[in-house]
Design a protein around this motif. Sequence first.
Motif, PDB file in Angstrom:
ATOM      1  N   ARG A  14       0.829  -1.198   0.000  1.00  0.00           N
ATOM      2  CA  ARG A  14       0.000   0.000   0.000  1.00  0.00           C
ATOM      3  C   ARG A  14       0.868   1.254   0.000  1.00  0.00           C
ATOM      4  O   ARG A  14       1.921   1.286   0.626  1.00  0.00           O
ATOM      5  CB  ARG A  14      -0.887   0.051   1.246  1.00  0.00           C
ATOM      6  CG  ARG A  14      -1.801  -1.122   1.387  1.00  0.00           C
ATOM      7  CD  ARG A  14      -2.672  -1.018   2.600  1.00  0.00           C
ATOM      8  NE  ARG A  14      -1.881  -0.887   3.818  1.00  0.00           N
ATOM      9  CZ  ARG A  14      -2.406  -0.779   5.033  1.00  0.00           C
ATOM     10  NH1 ARG A  14      -3.705  -0.783   5.193  1.00  0.00           N
ATOM     11  NH2 ARG A  14      -1.640  -0.660   6.089  1.00  0.00           N
ATOM     12  N   VAL A  15       0.376   2.259  -0.699  1.00  0.00           N
ATOM     13  CA  VAL A  15       0.944   3.600  -0.618  1.00  0.00           C
ATOM     14  C   VAL A  15      -0.151   4.459  -0.004  1.00  0.00           C
ATOM     15  O   VAL A  15      -1.180   4.698  -0.624  1.00  0.00           O
ATOM     16  CB  VAL A  15       1.377   4.140  -1.995  1.00  0.00           C
ATOM     17  CG1 VAL A  15       1.842   5.582  -1.881  1.00  0.00           C
ATOM     18  CG2 VAL A  15       2.471   3.267  -2.595  1.00  0.00           C
ATOM     19  N   VAL A  16       0.056   4.871   1.227  1.00  0.00           N
ATOM     20  CA  VAL A  16      -0.901   5.678   1.971  1.00  0.00           C
ATOM     21  C   VAL A  16      -0.478   7.137   1.826  1.00  0.00           C
ATOM     22  O   VAL A  16       0.685   7.472   2.031  1.00  0.00           O
ATOM     23  CB  VAL A  16      -0.934   5.273   3.461  1.00  0.00           C
ATOM     24  CG1 VAL A  16      -1.899   6.146   4.250  1.00  0.00           C
ATOM     25  CG2 VAL A  16      -1.292   3.797   3.597  1.00  0.00           C
ATOM     26  N   VAL A  17      -1.429   8.003   1.457  1.00  0.00           N
ATOM     27  CA  VAL A  17      -1.095   9.412   1.236  1.00  0.00           C
ATOM     28  C   VAL A  17      -2.122  10.298   1.926  1.00  0.00           C
ATOM     29  O   VAL A  17      -3.313  10.050   1.854  1.00  0.00           O
ATOM     30  CB  VAL A  17      -0.987   9.747  -0.271  1.00  0.00           C
ATOM     31  CG1 VAL A  17      -2.269   9.457  -1.007  1.00  0.00           C
ATOM     32  CG2 VAL A  17      -0.559  11.186  -0.497  1.00  0.00           C
ATOM     33  N   GLY A  18      -1.613  11.319   2.622  1.00  0.00           N
ATOM     34  CA  GLY A  18      -2.490  12.284   3.273  1.00  0.00           C
ATOM     35  C   GLY A  18      -3.028  13.283   2.266  1.00  0.00           C
ATOM     36  O   GLY A  18      -2.288  13.824   1.452  1.00  0.00           O
ATOM     37  N   VAL A  19      -4.344  13.524   2.321  1.00  0.00           N
ATOM     38  CA  VAL A  19      -4.998  14.457   1.405  1.00  0.00           C
ATOM     39  C   VAL A  19      -5.811  15.437   2.242  1.00  0.00           C
ATOM     40  O   VAL A  19      -6.583  15.026   3.103  1.00  0.00           O
ATOM     41  CB  VAL A  19      -5.932  13.719   0.422  1.00  0.00           C
ATOM     42  CG1 VAL A  19      -6.639  14.692  -0.485  1.00  0.00           C
ATOM     43  CG2 VAL A  19      -5.167  12.681  -0.371  1.00  0.00           C
ATOM     44  N   PRO A  21      -5.595   7.026  -0.488  1.00  0.00           N
ATOM     45  CA  PRO A  21      -5.681   8.434  -0.093  1.00  0.00           C
ATOM     46  C   PRO A  21      -6.516   8.557   1.185  1.00  0.00           C
ATOM     47  O   PRO A  21      -7.600   7.986   1.274  1.00  0.00           O
ATOM     48  CB  PRO A  21      -6.368   9.117  -1.271  1.00  0.00           C
ATOM     49  CG  PRO A  21      -6.867   8.030  -2.149  1.00  0.00           C
ATOM     50  CD  PRO A  21      -6.339   6.727  -1.686  1.00  0.00           C
ATOM     51  N   VAL A  22      -5.976   9.274   2.167  1.00  0.00           N
ATOM     52  CA  VAL A  22      -6.641   9.401   3.468  1.00  0.00           C
ATOM     53  C   VAL A  22      -6.873  10.877   3.770  1.00  0.00           C
ATOM     54  O   VAL A  22      -5.933  11.668   3.754  1.00  0.00           O
ATOM     55  CB  VAL A  22      -5.781   8.779   4.597  1.00  0.00           C
ATOM     56  CG1 VAL A  22      -6.434   8.980   5.948  1.00  0.00           C
ATOM     57  CG2 VAL A  22      -5.524   7.303   4.325  1.00  0.00           C
ATOM     58  N   LEU A  23      -8.122  11.235   4.042  1.00  0.00           N
ATOM     59  CA  LEU A  23      -8.434  12.572   4.515  1.00  0.00           C
ATOM     60  C   LEU A  23      -8.877  12.450   5.961  1.00  0.00           C
ATOM     61  O   LEU A  23      -9.877  11.795   6.259  1.00  0.00           O
ATOM     62  CB  LEU A  23      -9.548  13.229   3.691  1.00  0.00           C
ATOM     63  CG  LEU A  23      -9.754  14.695   4.065  1.00  0.00           C
ATOM     64  CD1 LEU A  23      -9.942  15.531   2.803  1.00  0.00           C
ATOM     65  CD2 LEU A  23     -10.907  14.876   5.013  1.00  0.00           C
ATOM     66  N   ALA A  24      -8.088  13.039   6.861  1.00  0.00           N
ATOM     67  CA  ALA A  24      -8.415  13.016   8.282  1.00  0.00           C
ATOM     68  C   ALA A  24      -9.094  14.331   8.646  1.00  0.00           C
ATOM     69  O   ALA A  24      -8.714  15.380   8.151  1.00  0.00           O
ATOM     70  CB  ALA A  24      -7.144  12.825   9.105  1.00  0.00           C
ATOM     71  N   TRP A  25     -10.091  14.244   9.496  1.00  0.00           N
ATOM     72  CA  TRP A  25     -10.801  15.448   9.916  1.00  0.00           C
ATOM     73  C   TRP A  25     -11.151  15.341  11.396  1.00  0.00           C
ATOM     74  O   TRP A  25     -11.243  14.262  11.957  1.00  0.00           O
ATOM     75  CB  TRP A  25     -12.071  15.658   9.101  1.00  0.00           C
ATOM     76  CG  TRP A  25     -13.130  14.639   9.375  1.00  0.00           C
ATOM     77  CD1 TRP A  25     -13.216  13.374   8.864  1.00  0.00           C
ATOM     78  CD2 TRP A  25     -14.235  14.786  10.275  1.00  0.00           C
ATOM     79  NE1 TRP A  25     -14.305  12.730   9.374  1.00  0.00           N
ATOM     80  CE2 TRP A  25     -14.953  13.577  10.241  1.00  0.00           C
ATOM     81  CE3 TRP A  25     -14.687  15.818  11.089  1.00  0.00           C
ATOM     82  CZ2 TRP A  25     -16.094  13.372  11.002  1.00  0.00           C
ATOM     83  CZ3 TRP A  25     -15.829  15.620  11.844  1.00  0.00           C
ATOM     84  CH2 TRP A  25     -16.523  14.399  11.789  1.00  0.00           C
ATOM     85  N   GLU A  26     -11.288  16.498  12.000  1.00  0.00           N
ATOM     86  CA  GLU A  26     -11.735  16.607  13.378  1.00  0.00           C
ATOM     87  C   GLU A  26     -12.821  17.668  13.450  1.00  0.00           C
ATOM     88  O   GLU A  26     -12.804  18.619  12.680  1.00  0.00           O
ATOM     89  CB  GLU A  26     -10.601  17.078  14.288  1.00  0.00           C
ATOM     90  CG  GLU A  26      -9.555  16.071  14.596  1.00  0.00           C
ATOM     91  CD  GLU A  26      -8.594  16.643  15.614  1.00  0.00           C
ATOM     92  OE1 GLU A  26      -8.553  16.107  16.733  1.00  0.00           O
ATOM     93  OE2 GLU A  26      -7.902  17.619  15.291  1.00  0.00           O
ATOM     94  N   ALA A  86      -9.954  11.802  13.008  1.00  0.00           N
ATOM     95  CA  ALA A  86      -8.798  11.829  13.910  1.00  0.00           C
ATOM     96  C   ALA A  86      -7.889  12.964  13.479  1.00  0.00           C
ATOM     97  O   ALA A  86      -8.102  13.567  12.431  1.00  0.00           O
ATOM     98  CB  ALA A  86      -8.044  10.503  13.837  1.00  0.00           C
ATOM     99  N   THR A  87      -6.870  13.227  14.265  1.00  0.00           N
ATOM    100  CA  THR A  87      -5.882  14.205  13.836  1.00  0.00           C
ATOM    101  C   THR A  87      -5.146  13.628  12.639  1.00  0.00           C
ATOM    102  O   THR A  87      -4.957  12.407  12.545  1.00  0.00           O
ATOM    103  CB  THR A  87      -4.878  14.539  14.954  1.00  0.00           C
ATOM    104  OG1 THR A  87      -4.214  13.340  15.345  1.00  0.00           O
ATOM    105  CG2 THR A  87      -5.569  15.174  16.155  1.00  0.00           C
ATOM    106  N   PRO A  88      -4.730  14.464  11.693  1.00  0.00           N
ATOM    107  CA  PRO A  88      -4.127  13.936  10.463  1.00  0.00           C
ATOM    108  C   PRO A  88      -2.910  13.040  10.694  1.00  0.00           C
ATOM    109  O   PRO A  88      -2.841  11.942  10.143  1.00  0.00           O
ATOM    110  CB  PRO A  88      -3.749  15.199   9.691  1.00  0.00           C
ATOM    111  CG  PRO A  88      -4.688  16.236  10.177  1.00  0.00           C
ATOM    112  CD  PRO A  88      -4.919  15.917  11.626  1.00  0.00           C
ATOM    113  N   GLY A  89      -1.976  13.462  11.504  1.00  0.00           N
ATOM    114  CA  GLY A  89      -0.777  12.654  11.731  1.00  0.00           C
ATOM    115  C   GLY A  89      -1.105  11.285  12.312  1.00  0.00           C
ATOM    116  O   GLY A  89      -0.637  10.252  11.835  1.00  0.00           O
ATOM    117  N   ARG A  90      -1.937  11.284  13.334  1.00  0.00           N
ATOM    118  CA  ARG A  90      -2.310  10.020  13.984  1.00  0.00           C
ATOM    119  C   ARG A  90      -3.054   9.102  13.017  1.00  0.00           C
ATOM    120  O   ARG A  90      -2.791   7.902  12.947  1.00  0.00           O
ATOM    121  CB  ARG A  90      -3.167  10.308  15.209  1.00  0.00           C
ATOM    122  CG  ARG A  90      -3.562   9.033  15.942  1.00  0.00           C
ATOM    123  CD  ARG A  90      -4.223   9.318  17.258  1.00  0.00           C
ATOM    124  NE  ARG A  90      -3.210   9.870  18.157  1.00  0.00           N
ATOM    125  CZ  ARG A  90      -3.459  10.809  19.068  1.00  0.00           C
ATOM    126  NH1 ARG A  90      -4.660  11.291  19.208  1.00  0.00           N
ATOM    127  NH2 ARG A  90      -2.497  11.239  19.835  1.00  0.00           N
TER     128      ARG A  90
END
Length: 192
Positions: A11-16, A42-47, A100-104
Amino acid sequence: MFEVRPPAAARVVVGVSGSLGSLTALARAAEEARHRGAELWPVLAWEPPGGELAVGRSPATALMVGQWEQLARETLLTALDEVFGGDGPGLPMRAVIARATPGRALVQMADREDDLLMVGAGRRGRLRRALRPSVSRYCLAHAACPVLAVPPSPLQSDLAAVHRHNMWGLRLDSGDLEREFETVPPDPDGRG
């Protein structure tokens, strides 16, 4: 008796986030996934605004959670469309919305040693560093897999300069544009 399972796909996981830097990272992650024969995640994290504690304090805030999640979903779909168009990336992909928080969130998604975690990395001013911690630094410090920090597109600094000019109400120097057009070679078809 034991069960033999085929190895999980790389997998190539990428923050978006929808920012220009994250769009650059998303495009680079797709290239890397193609090269490795890996799935693109592609991962979009939100809080919620104010964090998770704010949701527990106010019933009105709790009612908005569904709308914020929908906004996150729309932001991710818009980013995917901007980078890949209607045809998609042309490789296996699993888009993820994480609360969640983007980094976590990114570190938790890229939890295998053979994963590759990609994040956009750009220049950040002192004020921005003070107000918002760096996602790329968090990932570099906590990830169990390799992390690739993708520098911003060279056009991003030009766009920021134009934005500053607009914000301060300064006039753009049209002579700069004229000089750049003079350096563009003529169209071989004679249309330009």
